[in-house]
Design an enzyme around this catalytic site. Structure first.
Site, PDB file in Angstrom:
ATOM      1  N   GLU A  85       0.825  -1.216   0.000  1.00  9.01           N
ATOM      2  CA  GLU A  85       0.000   0.000   0.000  1.00  9.01           C
ATOM      3  C   GLU A  85       0.856   1.263   0.000  1.00  9.01           C
ATOM      4  O   GLU A  85       0.877   2.011   0.974  1.00  9.01           O
ATOM      5  CB  GLU A  85      -0.951   0.012   1.207  1.00  9.01           C
ATOM      6  CG  GLU A  85      -0.283  -0.313   2.508  1.00  9.01           C
ATOM      7  CD  GLU A  85      -1.280  -0.382   3.662  1.00  9.01           C
ATOM      8  OE1 GLU A  85      -2.334  -1.017   3.507  1.00  9.01           O
ATOM      9  OE2 GLU A  85      -0.979   0.212   4.710  1.00  9.01           O
ATOM     10  N   GLY A  94       1.988   5.061  -0.670  1.00 14.86           N
ATOM     11  CA  GLY A  94       1.354   6.374  -0.814  1.00 14.86           C
ATOM     12  C   GLY A  94       2.312   7.293  -1.553  1.00 14.86           C
ATOM     13  O   GLY A  94       2.067   7.728  -2.671  1.00 14.86           O
ATOM     14  N   ARG A 121       6.612  19.671   4.311  1.00 14.49           N
ATOM     15  CA  ARG A 121       7.666  18.666   4.457  1.00 14.49           C
ATOM     16  C   ARG A 121       9.056  19.254   4.701  1.00 14.49           C
ATOM     17  O   ARG A 121       9.797  18.759   5.559  1.00 14.49           O
ATOM     18  CB  ARG A 121       7.676  17.724   3.254  1.00 14.49           C
ATOM     19  CG  ARG A 121       6.325  16.982   3.070  1.00 14.49           C
ATOM     20  CD  ARG A 121       6.367  16.008   1.913  1.00 14.49           C
ATOM     21  NE  ARG A 121       7.138  14.825   2.217  1.00 14.49           N
ATOM     22  CZ  ARG A 121       8.382  14.615   1.823  1.00 14.49           C
ATOM     23  NH1 ARG A 121       8.999  15.480   1.037  1.00 14.49           N
ATOM     24  NH2 ARG A 121       9.020  13.525   2.191  1.00 14.49           N
ATOM     25  N   TYR A 131      10.454  18.002   8.172  1.00 12.04           N
ATOM     26  CA  TYR A 131      11.425  16.914   8.020  1.00 12.04           C
ATOM     27  C   TYR A 131      12.793  17.386   7.519  1.00 12.04           C
ATOM     28  O   TYR A 131      13.718  16.580   7.439  1.00 12.04           O
ATOM     29  CB  TYR A 131      10.959  15.882   6.986  1.00 12.04           C
ATOM     30  CG  TYR A 131       9.628  15.248   7.222  1.00 12.04           C
ATOM     31  CD1 TYR A 131       9.269  14.758   8.474  1.00 12.04           C
ATOM     32  CD2 TYR A 131       8.732  15.090   6.169  1.00 12.04           C
ATOM     33  CE1 TYR A 131       8.044  14.152   8.663  1.00 12.04           C
ATOM     34  CE2 TYR A 131       7.509  14.481   6.353  1.00 12.04           C
ATOM     35  CZ  TYR A 131       7.171  14.010   7.601  1.00 12.04           C
ATOM     36  OH  TYR A 131       5.962  13.394   7.776  1.00 12.04           O
ATOM     37  N   CYS A 184       4.866  34.436   8.275  1.00 13.33           N
ATOM     38  CA  CYS A 184       5.608  35.171   9.290  1.00 13.33           C
ATOM     39  C   CYS A 184       6.124  34.153  10.298  1.00 13.33           C
ATOM     40  O   CYS A 184       5.622  34.028  11.401  1.00 13.33           O
ATOM     41  CB  CYS A 184       4.695  36.207   9.940  1.00 13.33           C
ATOM     42  SG  CYS A 184       5.606  37.450  10.843  1.00 13.33           S
ATOM     43  N   GLU A 185       7.138  33.397   9.880  1.00 11.72           N
ATOM     44  CA  GLU A 185       7.595  32.231  10.647  1.00 11.72           C
ATOM     45  C   GLU A 185       9.001  31.906  10.151  1.00 11.72           C
ATOM     46  O   GLU A 185       9.195  31.669   8.959  1.00 11.72           O
ATOM     47  CB  GLU A 185       6.653  31.051  10.342  1.00 11.72           C
ATOM     48  CG  GLU A 185       6.993  29.759  11.012  1.00 11.72           C
ATOM     49  CD  GLU A 185       6.541  29.708  12.469  1.00 11.72           C
ATOM     50  OE1 GLU A 185       5.737  30.557  12.878  1.00 11.72           O
ATOM     51  OE2 GLU A 185       7.017  28.839  13.201  1.00 11.72           O
ATOM     52  N   TYR A 219       1.745  14.042   0.407  1.00 12.15           N
ATOM     53  CA  TYR A 219       1.906  14.704   1.701  1.00 12.15           C
ATOM     54  C   TYR A 219       2.189  16.203   1.550  1.00 12.15           C
ATOM     55  O   TYR A 219       2.869  16.783   2.381  1.00 12.15           O
ATOM     56  CB  TYR A 219       3.004  14.025   2.536  1.00 12.15           C
ATOM     57  CG  TYR A 219       2.698  12.579   2.800  1.00 12.15           C
ATOM     58  CD1 TYR A 219       1.759  12.233   3.767  1.00 12.15           C
ATOM     59  CD2 TYR A 219       3.299  11.562   2.063  1.00 12.15           C
ATOM     60  CE1 TYR A 219       1.437  10.903   3.999  1.00 12.15           C
ATOM     61  CE2 TYR A 219       2.988  10.228   2.283  1.00 12.15           C
ATOM     62  CZ  TYR A 219       2.050   9.911   3.253  1.00 12.15           C
ATOM     63  OH  TYR A 219       1.743   8.599   3.484  1.00 12.15           O
TER      64      TYR A 219
END
Lengths: 420, 420
Positions: free
Chosen positions: A264, A266, A305, A309, A339-340, A377
């Site tokens: 399976e 993804g 991501r 990660y 704003c990060e 994702y």
């Protein structure tokens, strides 16, 4: 490790999509996704084979339909995903529910025909009470797994997924008490990517299946690695398939049991089939000895991501005007609009805190950016609505080259609809 | 470092909220939020003071209304946030737009009265072309800043926020060319939490303001640290206020210029005013030498900070039934329901990859969980809709103790509405 079918969005399609629908937007390619489905369907098994698509990677209706038409079955991580697939027109019998929490409505899904995987003893108990005399699959934690990025393992003592191998006898007793036959065994090996390691862990799973007399189907999960960056290798599906074939034949010889195989994936089915298209909002520098930042309208609200990660995605710039030109190569950091400080598209590999500039041609304001490897994702797992940014639209390039809007862009009103 | 007003949800309120609205849900406390607003409003400045709420921390209409009624002004990180505040009934004049990208519609906002901060030379150019003869604020990167968690800095050579200090003369020329007066200077110091360091960086900002003759207002951003865990210290606002007071008085003595002060906390105003309420879905163990996992229906789809920063949030369990009891203390890992190994509520501090078990009383299935310190960057920055999980509702405990639903729970249909 082989090459994998990969969508390289044609410049005219990118320009057309941006002009018609604005940026940012997600762009998928039906041809690439179909080719990936053919690869996965070709994995095969010596005694029967069912390829499933792990819905969580990309649950958009058009993607589910495309894979359904390609003959794939489906794995749902939540009751919501299972219901979503049914609403997309997929027969319940082609859907397996393998969820970390049952949630309300799981009984309805099972009654409609959705297959059930018990991911814990408590789930098996609840299933057995509701559906005595039926069959189910047991998700097992065989005590080993390969890492997902640099995250905790998906199996092993540090993972919460599935029934710990030493508790399988308890599961068998519990199932017997409710007259539930454990027809399937499920183990998600993880995203390590090494086929030798994959086979090793699959073999451990089969050793557990020896103790489960009713099992006729074994699901070895997904976890095939996809190289998104140029030159980055992808898992060799044929090597894993050959290993599975050998293991299942040996198992049959030794036990007389011919197991049906399921996988399976993804990521493998979708990652290289999509891109996020953005446009350059700003170019900011921090002095002669400092950095050059290219600021896009694509960031963690569309693709998380890299920030979570330290994942690597290819980024290409494209002059908005066909007659336009990009500047010379520079060492660039590409950032999102939030704003990060962590809204960064070029982190160090595996380290979201690190800055890894890339040599790229310097774009100008308004030029387009193509963030590749964004079919899995990305639309399904962004920091959606952060900074109150409405969700971006999703487009599909049909096999005949036509551009189809499959999810419209949200408006601010959409974000406020539920406020009272 | 002092204690900060903190919402400790009463058990009967938690049970009532869970019974009436289901879990997971966000629960905010008006009394705590109002107390926080009073603290921030009391920061003060020797020559005038405007406290702003950084909308991105929690943009829910009820929160914006509460802070508007408490007399706060607002800072918007995007045009969407500014529009959202206006739609919540806040006067445009009380909103400042300090956005990394201008986006469409910024001109309309300015015309309606929203204040404008140019965050780059390109933004200043675009503003000057659209609004010659007006005034604006300039966001400056003074070359120093303090880190946000363990992320890259919000200022310094590695940060893309604001105009690099050495480029301020270019900004002044550019503003003059468009007859734009730079009345404000903005610098977000960052989330370090050390008041001495905060004062040091504020002083560098004021040195730059010396070269900006039209500046009458200086905004020193937010970045006040909040201790969410028991015993974890919070920034001492009074120490920072005293430092700001001293610096602004010295600046006035030396230059004859009496600067109006602004600050714009987000976390400080909301973090301790909210919690996420969940329920225990499962308890899973991985053998005698392994782990004990408590699986909640609260995870990265509701609160992403642990998974992205290794942020620490207090977690308390509560028997669902008032007559019920929790088990004895155990070393527990608390995880979310997503099919994702990083969906972990008890990571190592500052390391989302690490597992940090906590000594907590063992709950049973169905018991409730209170994840505290969840008023800031939780509902506004989750991996929303991952695993197709509809967004959780938001509730406000009014000052009179009544429970008000301020955002309803989404349905699966809400997630599918935009699909074509």
């Amino acid at each position: 490790m082989t090459a994998i079918p990969t969508f390289d969005p044609p410049v005219d399609v990118v320009r057309e999509a941006a002009a018609r629908f604005g940026t940012p937007l997600y762009l998928y390619d039906a041809t690439t996704l179909s080719a990936l489905a053919v690869e996965v369907a070709g994995f095969g098994g010596p005694f029967g084979f069912t390829p499933r698509f792990a819905i969580k990677a990309n649950p958009t209706r058009a993607i589910l339909r495309l894979f359904a038409d390609a003959g794939l079955s489906f794995d749902a991580s939540t009751t919501h995903e299972a219901r979503r697939a049914i609403l997309a027109g997929i027969a319940p019998e082609r859907i397996q529910l393998t969820s970390q929490m049952l949630g309300e409505g799981f009984e309805d899904l099972v009654r409609e025909g959705v297959g059930f995987t018990a991911c814990s003893l408590a789930q098996l108990e609840r299933y057995g009470q509701a559906f005595p005399g039926t069959s189910a699959t047991l998700r097992i934690n065989p005590g080993e797994g390969s890492g997902h990025n640099n995250r905790t393992n998906v199996a092993g003592p540090d993972a919460s997924f599935g029934v710990w191998h030493a508790h399988v006898p308890d599961a068998l007793k519990l199932a017997a008490r409710h007259d539930v036959r454990l027809r399937g065994a499920h183990h998600h090996v993880g995203s390590g990517g090494d086929p030798a390691r994959w086979a090793e862990i699959a073999s451990v799973t089969l050793d557990i299946v020896r103790t489960m007399p009713d099992v006729t189907t074994v699901n070895l999960g997904g976890g095939f690695k996809v190289g998104r960056m140029p030159g980055e290798p992808s898992s060799d599906l044929s090597a894993a398939a050959a290993a599975a074939d050998r293991l299942l034949r040996e198992f049959a010889t030794e036990t007389g049991r011919q197991l049906h195989l399921e996988i399976e994936p993804g990521t493998y089915l979708t990652a290289t089939g999509g891109a996020v298209i953005g446009s350059v909002q700003d170019v900011v520098t921090t002095g002669a000895a400092g950095r050059v930042f290219v600021k896009l309208d694509v960031g963690m609200a569309e693709i998380l991501r890299p920030s979570i990660y330290g994942a690597q995605h290819p980024i290409d710039f494209l002059a908005r005007d066909p007659a336009g030109e990009l500047g010379g190569a520079r060492s660039l950091l590409v950032v999102g609009p939030c704003c990060e400080s962590g809204d960064l598209l070029t982190p160090t590999k595996g380290d979201p805190e690190g800055l890894a500039p890339r040599e790229l041609p310097l774009p100008s304001l308004g030029d387009l950016a193509v963030v590749g490897g964004a079919g899995a994702y990305c639309a399904s797992m962004p920091a959606k609505h952060y900074n109150s940014i409405p969700a971006a639209p999703e487009l599909l390039v049909r096999a005949d080259g036509t551009l189809e809007l499959v999810r419209r862009r949200q408006s601010l009103d959409d974000l406020l609809r539920d406020e009272l």
